[in-house]
Write a protein that holds these residues in place. Structure first.
Motif, PDB file in Angstrom:
ATOM      1  N   GLU A  45       2.555  12.006 -14.355  1.00  0.00           N
ATOM      2  CA  GLU A  45       3.923  11.630 -14.088  1.00  0.00           C
ATOM      3  C   GLU A  45       3.717  10.487 -12.995  1.00  0.00           C
ATOM      4  OE1 GLU A  45       7.957  13.657 -12.107  1.00  0.00           O
ATOM      5  OE2 GLU A  45       5.885  14.881 -11.991  1.00  0.00           O
ATOM      6  N   ALA A  46       2.790  10.801 -11.973  1.00  0.00           N
ATOM      7  CA  ALA A  46       2.564   9.458 -11.125  1.00  0.00           C
ATOM      8  C   ALA A  46       2.198   8.337 -11.520  1.00  0.00           C
ATOM      9  CB  ALA A  46       1.694  10.067  -9.664  1.00  0.00           C
ATOM     10  N   PHE A  89       0.714  -1.276  -0.059  1.00  0.00           N
ATOM     11  CA  PHE A  89       0.016   0.010   0.060  1.00  0.00           C
ATOM     12  C   PHE A  89       0.901   1.207  -0.120  1.00  0.00           C
ATOM     13  CE2 PHE A  89      -2.535  -3.414   1.493  1.00  0.00           C
ATOM     14  CZ  PHE A  89      -3.966  -3.152   1.087  1.00  0.00           C
ATOM     15  N   ILE A  90       0.820   2.094  -0.985  1.00  0.00           N
ATOM     16  CA  ILE A  90       1.608   3.189  -1.249  1.00  0.00           C
ATOM     17  C   ILE A  90       0.820   4.435  -1.598  1.00  0.00           C
ATOM     18  CG2 ILE A  90       3.606   2.127  -1.694  1.00  0.00           C
ATOM     19  CD1 ILE A  90       3.146   2.384  -4.461  1.00  0.00           C
ATOM     20  N   ALA A  91       1.473   5.600  -1.385  1.00  0.00           N
ATOM     21  CA  ALA A  91       1.074   7.019  -1.868  1.00  0.00           C
ATOM     22  C   ALA A  91       1.591   7.144  -3.118  1.00  0.00           C
ATOM     23  CB  ALA A  91       0.864   8.217  -0.830  1.00  0.00           C
ATOM     24  N   ARG A  92       0.795   7.605  -4.135  1.00  0.00           N
ATOM     25  CA  ARG A  92       1.233   7.969  -5.504  1.00  0.00           C
ATOM     26  C   ARG A  92       2.088   9.142  -5.758  1.00  0.00           C
ATOM     27  NH1 ARG A  92      -4.090   6.254  -6.775  1.00  0.00           N
ATOM     28  NH2 ARG A  92      -4.728   8.441  -6.886  1.00  0.00           N
ATOM     29  N   SER A  93       3.365   8.723  -6.174  1.00  0.00           N
ATOM     30  CA  SER A  93       4.388  10.142  -6.375  1.00  0.00           C
ATOM     31  C   SER A  93       4.932   9.845  -7.794  1.00  0.00           C
ATOM     32  CB  SER A  93       5.305  10.256  -5.437  1.00  0.00           C
ATOM     33  OG  SER A  93       6.119   9.005  -5.276  1.00  0.00           O
ATOM     34  N   LYS A  94       5.830  10.779  -8.107  1.00  0.00           N
ATOM     35  CA  LYS A  94       6.592  10.547  -9.427  1.00  0.00           C
ATOM     36  C   LYS A  94       7.554   9.352  -9.293  1.00  0.00           C
ATOM     37  CE  LYS A  94      10.292  13.837  -8.147  1.00  0.00           C
ATOM     38  NZ  LYS A  94      10.880  15.123  -8.596  1.00  0.00           N
ATOM     39  N   SER A  95       7.850   8.874  -8.197  1.00  0.00           N
ATOM     40  CA  SER A  95       8.918   7.483  -7.658  1.00  0.00           C
ATOM     41  C   SER A  95       8.318   6.368  -7.166  1.00  0.00           C
ATOM     42  CB  SER A  95       9.943   8.200  -7.017  1.00  0.00           C
ATOM     43  OG  SER A  95       9.762   8.579  -5.693  1.00  0.00           O
ATOM     44  N   SER A  96       6.832   6.694  -6.964  1.00  0.00           N
ATOM     45  CA  SER A  96       6.159   5.278  -5.968  1.00  0.00           C
ATOM     46  C   SER A  96       5.941   4.218  -7.147  1.00  0.00           C
ATOM     47  CB  SER A  96       4.857   5.833  -5.524  1.00  0.00           C
ATOM     48  OG  SER A  96       4.218   6.374  -6.864  1.00  0.00           O
ATOM     49  N   LYS A 140       4.344  20.481 -16.405  1.00  0.00           N
ATOM     50  CA  LYS A 140       3.455  19.484 -15.648  1.00  0.00           C
ATOM     51  C   LYS A 140       3.231  18.296 -16.804  1.00  0.00           C
ATOM     52  CE  LYS A 140      -1.181  18.941 -13.579  1.00  0.00           C
ATOM     53  NZ  LYS A 140      -2.311  19.203 -13.294  1.00  0.00           N
ATOM     54  N   ASN A 141       2.879  18.759 -18.025  1.00  0.00           N
ATOM     55  CA  ASN A 141       2.668  17.774 -19.047  1.00  0.00           C
ATOM     56  C   ASN A 141       3.942  16.936 -19.309  1.00  0.00           C
ATOM     57  OD1 ASN A 141       3.103  17.534 -22.374  1.00  0.00           O
ATOM     58  ND2 ASN A 141       0.985  16.795 -21.539  1.00  0.00           N
ATOM     59  N   ALA A 142       5.287  17.521 -19.210  1.00  0.00           N
ATOM     60  CA  ALA A 142       6.363  16.692 -19.798  1.00  0.00           C
ATOM     61  C   ALA A 142       7.116  16.169 -18.441  1.00  0.00           C
ATOM     62  CB  ALA A 142       7.003  17.578 -20.906  1.00  0.00           C
ATOM     63  N   ALA A 143       6.786  16.134 -17.366  1.00  0.00           N
ATOM     64  CA  ALA A 143       7.300  16.077 -16.157  1.00  0.00           C
ATOM     65  C   ALA A 143       7.955  14.743 -16.185  1.00  0.00           C
ATOM     66  CB  ALA A 143       6.218  15.786 -14.890  1.00  0.00           C
ATOM     67  N   THR A 144       7.299  13.559 -17.008  1.00  0.00           N
ATOM     68  CA  THR A 144       7.969  12.146 -16.853  1.00  0.00           C
ATOM     69  C   THR A 144       9.305  12.148 -17.905  1.00  0.00           C
ATOM     70  OG1 THR A 144       6.440  11.646 -18.950  1.00  0.00           O
ATOM     71  CG2 THR A 144       5.809  11.214 -16.653  1.00  0.00           C
ATOM     72  N   ILE A 145       9.584  13.336 -18.803  1.00  0.00           N
ATOM     73  CA  ILE A 145      10.722  13.021 -19.470  1.00  0.00           C
ATOM     74  C   ILE A 145      11.780  14.101 -19.196  1.00  0.00           C
ATOM     75  CG2 ILE A 145       9.254  12.288 -21.436  1.00  0.00           C
ATOM     76  CD1 ILE A 145       9.733  15.114 -22.887  1.00  0.00           C
TER      77      ILE A 145
END
Length: 492
Positions: A158-159, A131-138, A366-371
């Motif tokens: 990103e999450a 069980f985890i909270a969502r984040s960019k690294s979870s 925000k839109n491109a946070a994953t790259i």
């Protein structure tokens, strides 16, 4: 599954059992019929019991056929919600001696909540649920067979990417999205909205969708006319009334809502969530498509361009566009690439930067946070735009097209994307808008990238007019890649 849940003390209502039956439906090959499944139902109707039954079944009834460890990642926007889900499941398991005999350990330390089973015969590692909270690294470091996304109305791209890519090599995977209607301009809901659109439209045979909403609530033109005071409307949106939530409570919530048109009551209690309008952008914004088509030219981008990157809804595709100032003062725009996913973007941007002597590279932070980290590793400098700047790019594109200032080569893919794109309100209070996908079959990322490129060109020109000695916004072909914060925070 409902009998197993009942034997464990989780007794489901008929509507809850119906959801569980849909989740565990299989295709002709014995795989889950839905690899992604969305559930929309208003608060206090018993969504938590569905999630407990779902976790139980996946943990105890459906091991991987290859005997490898099965991992269930149960996520929520807030850790307190994830912990509530953990405590519900823990309570059920601890109350059943037969289940407890299969448990190796229950982890209760803060941030480590989860349940680990004993290895089955010929299994090296036992199955587990975390069980985890969502984040960019979870979720990184785990291979999730099953992803539970509670509070799905509050999940940014990103999450989601940090979680969904844990399933890349998993056979027979499944994602469950459970949530309520997001508030426009407040919740980061693009992921849940993408599931909703695929589910409602039936464009993806692997997407399941169930919602309890009033008739006509998906209609963007008719949803406002739904009678929010009608008890029949209340019943259609609250399948657990009156035994879980009473009619008197719903009536009080209706009477106390002071928002215009009972908008909050319609969202929170009735789950009214209209689709985005499907009409072409000419009927949804002030952009004149006739002027757009009148300014098709045979000229292509050459040098000193501004490049822009945009990622489409759900991260399934992404685009690069460019803009260049011509000698007559007009702006030439060109679609440069649209491909599936995002992994290809950094190297392609790097290649185009050198080929076109790019003066600036821009993206929506925000839109491109994953790259962003990938762009940094590739040595690509960029300028990150905030929400107000993205909205300015939207307005600027409409103004410049209508003023005959924008030229473009013949590119049907960009024409189609612009015709299909619709405005999306990012912030109601400030009336900040951007482009969104109006047709689920036509990507809108090219239109967004085009708008950002126009803004980037203007920004680079303004910067050049006020400073001739500042650090360049992009790397030239002979410069080494920069590292550190200067790459991530280029602002002018």
């Amino acid at each position: 599954m409902t009998q197993f849940a009942a034997a464990c003390g989780v007794v489901l209502d008929d509507w809850q059992a119906y959801v569980i039956d849909g989740l565990f439906a299989v295709d002709d090959d014995g795989h889950w019929a839905a690899t992604e499944f969305g559930l929309l139902v208003s608060r206090q109707n018993g969504k938590g019991e569905i999630l407990v039954a779902y976790d139980l079944a996946h943990l105890f009834m459906f091991p991987r056929p290859d005997n490898r460890r099965k991992t269930i990642l149960h996520t929520a926007h807030e850790m307190k919600t994830a912990i509530d889900g953990f405590q519900r499941l823990k309570g059920v398991i601890e109350g059943q001696p037969e289940l407890m005999r299969r448990v190796h350990q229950i982890y209760t330390a803060n941030g480590q909540e989860g349940i680990l089973l004993k290895p089955r015969k010929r299994q090296a590692l036992g199955d587990r649920v975390k069980f985890i909270a969502r984040s960019k690294s979870s979720g990184r470091g785990f291979s999730g067979d099953v992803l539970v996304q509670d509070e799905a109305q509050e999940e940014d791209q990103e999450a989601h990417n940090a979680l969904t890519y844990t399933q890349s090599a998993v056979p027979n995977r499944q994602e469950l999205f459970a949530g309520t209607v997001p508030q426009e301009g407040v919740n980061a809901s693009e992921v849940f909205e993408g599931v909703r659109d695929r589910g409602r439209s039936g464009t993806s045979r692997r997407t399941g969708w169930m919602e309890w909403t009033p008739e006509g609530s998906e209609d963007p033109t008719g949803a406002e006319s739904i009678d929010r005071a009608d008890p029949a409307v209340w019943a259609s949106s609250n399948p657990s009334a009156p035994h879980r939530i009473g009619w008197d409570v719903i009536g009080e919530q209706h009477d106390r809502d002071t928002t215009p048109g009972k908008e909050a009551f319609g969202r929170e209690r009735l789950s009214i969530w209209p689709n985005r309008p499907e009409e072409a952008v000419t009927s949804n914004s002030d952009l004149d498509m006739d002027r757009w088509f009148e300014h098709e030219v045979s000229t292509w981008l050459s040098r000193r361009v501004a490049l822009a990157v945009s990622i489409g809804r759900g991260g399934g595709y992404s685009s690069i566009c460019g803009a260049q100032r011509l000698d007559d003062g007009k702006i030439l725009v060109q679609h440069l690439a649209t491909n599936a996913g995002t992994l290809w973007l950094p190297e392609k941007v790097k290649e185009l930067r050198r080929e076109l002597s790019a003066r600036l590279i821009v993206l929506d932070e925000k839109n491109a946070a994953t790259i962003i980290s990938d762009m940094t590793r590739a040595g690509v400098r960029y300028m990150a735009m905030n929400m107000s700047e993205v909205a300015a790019a939207f307005d600027m594109t409409i103004e410049y097209v209508n003023a005959d200032m924008v030229l473009h080569p013949a590119q049907p893919e960009l024409d189609d994307a612009l015709e299909a794109a619709v405005p999306r309100v990012m912030n109601k209070g400030q009336n900040l808008k951007t482009w969104d996908q109006g047709d689920p079959m036509v990507p809108s990322s090219a239109v967004q990238a085009m708008s950002l490129a126009i803004w980037g060109l203007k920004k680079s020109e303004a910067r050049g007019a006020t400073s001739s000695t500042a650090e360049p916004a992009v790397l030239s072909s002979g410069e080494s890649a920069a590292t550190g914060d200067d790459v991530l925070t280029m602002r002018f």
